[in-house]
Motif scaffolding. Structure first.
Motif: not given
Length: 500
Positions: A33-38, A199-201, A221-223, A351-353
């Protein structure tokens, strides 16, 4: 539209609150989550920093060749992010072209391109056109009388820009930044190639490697929640601005003077990095591959598959969006407004979700549709319907309903009016919507990987399969062909009315 989101919720709820909490609050999930937001924050900031000056230079100054620069600055939009990742890895990665060129000089190792720096660079260079196009359109339509009034009262050019122009551009900047942020959050190809887990990966890895795919649904769902948070922030910060109207004053080009050379260097540098370099590197690898015996036989079949499925998705999306647009524009109300807002759910779903939800749905409840072209096109339409809807809606708003009312008064039925009056009136919107869906479908990767029929390869999957195995010469042909085929829809969308 609600099917993918509903199914993800049902699938995740089967795990129970304990397992959901374990997945959500697991250290690795919070780190993702932190890496995605960053990543989204860095990419958005860099894209805005590139696009706003570029839009101002090509729309409001006497930059030499500004019409040509406007065209070239928009073209990186046709380069998929995973192709950008391919270019970075093959050029700056271990045993890449730059390392090979510097080896005789004693340079044994370059700084690593993998991780956040590489992923942010790849995404920033190929998403800034989202901001560039929206800001440039706002600048071209903005009433310049406010700026002229400020200048007449003694305000300098820089003060006028920051106090008058920039606040009016805030809605356009935020709108473009939203697209960039959503793209960065949902990107799969570039982050995977550059080894930056988002998240996608992580969802893709969970789906492919884990026997129990419930954690993948929880991560999806988190994404979705993260995307919803981004949309809420955008709604609160976008602001409102009136760019102009029928009697708007047209701004006179600002003379650059001594800043002309730095402006040219900046513009040329961005275009070189985002367009010339990727195409040049791909041509190099293509020539090298052909000299080594690589063939292009499979590329043509993949190209046909890409064009066919993208054209099919564009046609179905336009047919699905037309009645929604007519309902929203010609019959405004609570029901029509609800239907229109509901149509945007699929676009907000990464798209991944979306693909993960349809994999679950198809394999469990519709096995006859699982891994068929119909389910793949369905996924494309769910995801890209708002692009067609927005273009058609804009066209209908500009068409007078009196013509349709006259046809009805002369005895023509609703379907006859729709076919002979409404569709011709909305022709430009239909074409623009179809072109936009075609362009985005050509580049789409995660849904194609997860939902595509067996042995149904597209140019996107060809590039991904070759690049993931470090076969750069094999990936160059389909990557170049993908860019070449995607360029005409972008011309149709942007160049025809933005280089005047």
């Amino acid at each position: 539209m609600v099917l993918p989101l509903l199914y993800l919720a049902i699938r995740a709820s089967e795990a129970g609150l304990t397992e959901i909490s374990e997945v959500v609050f697991d250290a690795s999930s919070l780190e993702v989550l932190a890496r995605s937001v960053l990543l989204a924050a860095v990419v958005t900031a860099v894209a805005v920093g590139i696009a706003v000056p570029l839009a101002w230079l090509t729309a409001r100054t006497d930059l030499p060749g500004r019409r040509v620069w406007a065209v070239l600055a928009a073209l990186p939009l046709v380069v998929p992010s995973y192709v950008g990742g391919l270019v970075l890895v093959s050029t700056l990665g271990p045993r890449g072209l730059l390392q090979g060129a510097l080896a005789p000089l004693g340079v044994e190792r370059l700084p690593s391109i993998y991780g956040l720096p590489g992923a942010a660079l790849a995404l920033s260079l190929f998403t800034y056109p989202y901001v560039f196009l929206t800001v440039r359109a706002a600048l071209r339509g903005m009433d310049s009388s406010f700026e002229e009034a400020a200048r007449s009262l003694g305000s300098g050019r820089w003060a006028t820009f920051f106090r008058i122009t920039l606040p009016q551009l805030r809605p356009a900047i935020v709108a473009g930044a939203l697209l960039v942020a959503l793209y960065a959050l949902s990107d799969f190809g570039a982050v995977s190639l550059l080894h930056y887990d988002t998240f996608s990966a992580e969802i893709y890895i969970q789906y492919k490697s884990a026997f129990d795919r419930t954690p993948a649904a929880i991560l999806a769902l988190m994404l979705v929640v993260l995307v919803a948070a981004v949309l809420a922030v955008e709604h609160r910060t976008r602001g409102r601005a009136n760019y102009g109207g029928r009697n708007s004053a047209v701004a006179r080009p600002v003379p650059l003077g001594r800043w002309r050379l730095p402006a040219l260097l900046f513009t040329g540098g961005v275009v070189s990095l985002a367009l010339v370099l990727p195409v040049g590197i791909l041509v190099y690898w293509l020539v090298r591959g052909l000299a080594a015996g690589e063939t292009l036989e499979s590329v043509w079949e993949s190209a046909w598959n890409s064009v066919f499925v993208s054209g099919l998705a564009a046609g179905v999306a336009v047919l699905a969006a037309l009645p929604v647009a007519v309902l929203a524009v010609r019959f405004p109300g609570r029901v029509s407004g609800f239907v229109e807002r509901l149509s945007y759910v699929g676009f907000a779903l990464p798209a991944i979700a979306l693909a993960l939800a349809l994999v679950f749905f198809g394999s469990n409840y519709a096995p006859a549709l699982y891994q068929t072209l119909a389910l793949l096109v369905f996924a494309y339409v769910v995801h890209f319907l708002p692009q067609a809807l927005g273009a058609i809606r804009a066209a209908l708003l500009q068409a007078r309903p009196s013509v349709e009312e006259a046809a009805r008064s002369l005895g023509r039925g609703p379907l006859g009016v729709l076919a002979t009056i409404t569709v011709p009136l909305a022709r430009n919107g239909l074409v623009a919507g179809a072109a936009l869906v075609f362009l985005t479908t050509m580049k789409e990767l995660p849904a194609t990987l997860l939902l595509g029929p067996i042995e149904f390869d597209t140019l996107a999957t060809e590039v991904w399969n070759a690049t993931s195995g470090a076969f750069f010469a094999r990936a160059a042909g389909p990557a170049l062909l993908l860019i070449l085929i995607s360029a005409p829809p972008l011309y149709l969308l942007t160049i025809r009315d933005r280089v005047k």
